[in-house]
Write a protein that holds these residues in place. Sequence first.
Motif, PDB file in Angstrom:
ATOM      1  N   SER A  10       0.813  -1.211   0.000  1.00 12.87           N
ATOM      2  CA  SER A  10       0.000   0.000   0.000  1.00 12.87           C
ATOM      3  C   SER A  10       0.846   1.260   0.000  1.00 12.87           C
ATOM      4  O   SER A  10       0.411   2.311  -0.482  1.00 12.87           O
ATOM      5  CB  SER A  10      -0.924  -0.004   1.223  1.00 12.87           C
ATOM      6  OG  SER A  10      -0.162  -0.084   2.422  1.00 12.87           O
ATOM      7  N   ARG A  11       2.069   1.185   0.522  1.00 12.10           N
ATOM      8  CA  ARG A  11       2.901   2.384   0.622  1.00 12.10           C
ATOM      9  C   ARG A  11       3.633   2.640  -0.686  1.00 12.10           C
ATOM     10  O   ARG A  11       4.012   1.696  -1.396  1.00 12.10           O
ATOM     11  CB  ARG A  11       3.928   2.221   1.748  1.00 12.10           C
ATOM     12  CG  ARG A  11       3.313   2.019   3.120  1.00 12.10           C
ATOM     13  CD  ARG A  11       4.387   1.912   4.187  1.00 12.10           C
ATOM     14  NE  ARG A  11       5.272   0.772   3.980  1.00 12.10           N
ATOM     15  CZ  ARG A  11       6.329   0.496   4.738  1.00 12.10           C
ATOM     16  NH1 ARG A  11       6.636   1.296   5.743  1.00 12.10           N
ATOM     17  NH2 ARG A  11       7.083  -0.553   4.494  1.00 12.10           N
ATOM     18  N   PRO A  12       3.880   3.928  -1.025  1.00 14.67           N
ATOM     19  CA  PRO A  12       4.684   4.217  -2.219  1.00 14.67           C
ATOM     20  C   PRO A  12       6.112   3.693  -2.056  1.00 14.67           C
ATOM     21  O   PRO A  12       6.644   3.659  -0.940  1.00 14.67           O
ATOM     22  CB  PRO A  12       4.679   5.752  -2.282  1.00 14.67           C
ATOM     23  CG  PRO A  12       3.561   6.193  -1.413  1.00 14.67           C
ATOM     24  CD  PRO A  12       3.430   5.151  -0.343  1.00 14.67           C
ATOM     25  N   ARG A  20       4.524  10.478  -6.161  1.00 10.85           N
ATOM     26  CA  ARG A  20       4.673   9.162  -5.534  1.00 10.85           C
ATOM     27  C   ARG A  20       4.547   8.074  -6.598  1.00 10.85           C
ATOM     28  O   ARG A  20       3.713   8.181  -7.502  1.00 10.85           O
ATOM     29  CB  ARG A  20       3.604   8.945  -4.460  1.00 10.85           C
ATOM     30  CG  ARG A  20       3.656   9.931  -3.315  1.00 10.85           C
ATOM     31  CD  ARG A  20       2.458   9.722  -2.391  1.00 10.85           C
ATOM     32  NE  ARG A  20       2.516  10.565  -1.208  1.00 10.85           N
ATOM     33  CZ  ARG A  20       2.076  11.806  -1.167  1.00 10.85           C
ATOM     34  NH1 ARG A  20       1.554  12.360  -2.256  1.00 10.85           N
ATOM     35  NH2 ARG A  20       2.162  12.503  -0.058  1.00 10.85           N
ATOM     36  N   SER A  22       4.292   3.751  -6.789  1.00  8.25           N
ATOM     37  CA  SER A  22       4.303   2.440  -6.155  1.00  8.25           C
ATOM     38  C   SER A  22       5.441   1.623  -6.752  1.00  8.25           C
ATOM     39  O   SER A  22       6.007   1.972  -7.796  1.00  8.25           O
ATOM     40  CB  SER A  22       2.974   1.728  -6.403  1.00  8.25           C
ATOM     41  OG  SER A  22       2.863   1.378  -7.776  1.00  8.25           O
ATOM     42  N   ARG A  23       5.764   0.524  -6.109  1.00 11.59           N
ATOM     43  CA  ARG A  23       6.832  -0.321  -6.640  1.00 11.59           C
ATOM     44  C   ARG A  23       6.433  -0.897  -8.000  1.00 11.59           C
ATOM     45  O   ARG A  23       7.253  -0.976  -8.911  1.00 11.59           O
ATOM     46  CB  ARG A  23       7.158  -1.444  -5.655  1.00 11.59           C
ATOM     47  CG  ARG A  23       8.529  -2.093  -5.911  1.00 11.59           C
ATOM     48  CD  ARG A  23       8.901  -3.019  -4.776  1.00 11.59           C
ATOM     49  NE  ARG A  23      10.184  -3.666  -5.022  1.00 11.59           N
ATOM     50  CZ  ARG A  23      11.352  -3.251  -4.538  1.00 11.59           C
ATOM     51  NH1 ARG A  23      11.405  -2.161  -3.795  1.00 11.59           N
ATOM     52  NH2 ARG A  23      12.471  -3.906  -4.794  1.00 11.59           N
TER      53      ARG A  23
END
Length: 466
Positions: A10-12, A20, A22-23
């Motif tokens: 969920s985290r960038p 931002r 995401s992976r």
Amino acid sequence: MLLPEPQAQSRPAIQFGDVRLSREALWGAATAVADEVAGAGMVALHATASPATVVGMVGCLIAGVPVVPVPADAGSHERHHVLTDSGARLWLGEPVDAVDLPVVPIDLGGRSSASHPEPDPDSTALVMYTSGTTGAPKGAVHSRRALAAGLDGLADAWRWTPEDVLVHGLPLFHVHGLILGVLGALRVGSPLIHTVRPRPENYAAAAAAGGTLFFGVPTIWSRIGQDAASAEALRGARLLVSGSAPLPVPDAERLRALTGQAPVERYGMTETLITVAMRAEGERRVGWVGTPIAGVETCLRGERGEPVPADGQSVGELHVRGATLFQGYLGRPEATAECFTGDGWFRTGDAAVVDADGWHRIVGRQSVDIIKTGGYKVGAGEVEAALLSYPGVAEAAVVGAPDADLGQRIVAYLVGDPGLDPAAVIDFVASQLSAHKRPREVRIVESLPRNAMGKVQKKALASGTA
């Protein structure tokens, strides 16, 4: 595998200002870059403090193409040297005047699901250029294996995990900001918040956003220490890390009082990556840089190659060997051979002391920080530490100047209160250290010449060109 494949989270993965990624988005954009650069031989990356630099770097690693980061603030002469010496075939990033290479733009919204084979661990990942303090900058060639070894050694020393959130505002064309501060986060799997500009209030804001692990150079930490509100905001941080130059003791102690912890320090070079570091758990010995990370050995040698005892006092040249070392200088076999001993140790050119427990203290560069005066060898760092404890001294740099009687006399350059009395400063140092270590001359200046990473350019001071 140098960089693990993306996992849903969920985290960038990275954040630069309000941008931002995401992976998954980062890997999709980077794979689109990899499709463009595959087979290029060598790619020059315009290394700005931006998410595009991260996408471009990861794209080259996915493609298995060696990449040379070009400083965003490089002048035309430096940039021409790096591009010519490296033999780069493509320019990755925004076009720049006077760069006569095919340009590959970086699209943060680009996506590709193409598959690229995992490169050989011993293949070249990066060519990082030295600062050029002893001539034209040389390209240090780093393998994927060396990068992985260095990052894993640091993750072990600092207990760095995916639960951390790394924060820094460092340039992305040096070991500190790019390798440790970008590839380290991506290898570990911890999100990166890059503050774009290394301002105290930006670090404080990142702390409020969940930052746990903070990287900075001494200049950044000094400014944070002078901003009580920003420093207080870092009280919840798990670890503060200082590198690229020695952290003055007064700054470390001020940060300890304001944040509840002194930063850990570490040591490395463009050629060696990080080799020595304090541990997250254990003693915080201000002025020392810790012990070798996993996979690294060190020793001290004298001027004739003789062993120097690890007694915490004797100064010798620091030699290093192990898994983090570079493969050599690009196209310069003679220069490569000169910096290694016959038994395989890399000669760092840095003077250090090591104690019985393996703790290292860096005195400075052999060429400029060991001052031979009146038959004594004096480490500039020790004198600088004493000077910085004098009231009103904000910055200090010590060099040796030619002297007909002493061989070299100790000259101190100070930034601080206009009313500093040179004679009183000299007497103070003589009372704190051995009398022969006192400066013979004190010069009050408005500022000290520094490079992009905050290191004082002592050759410019010694030559009078500052």
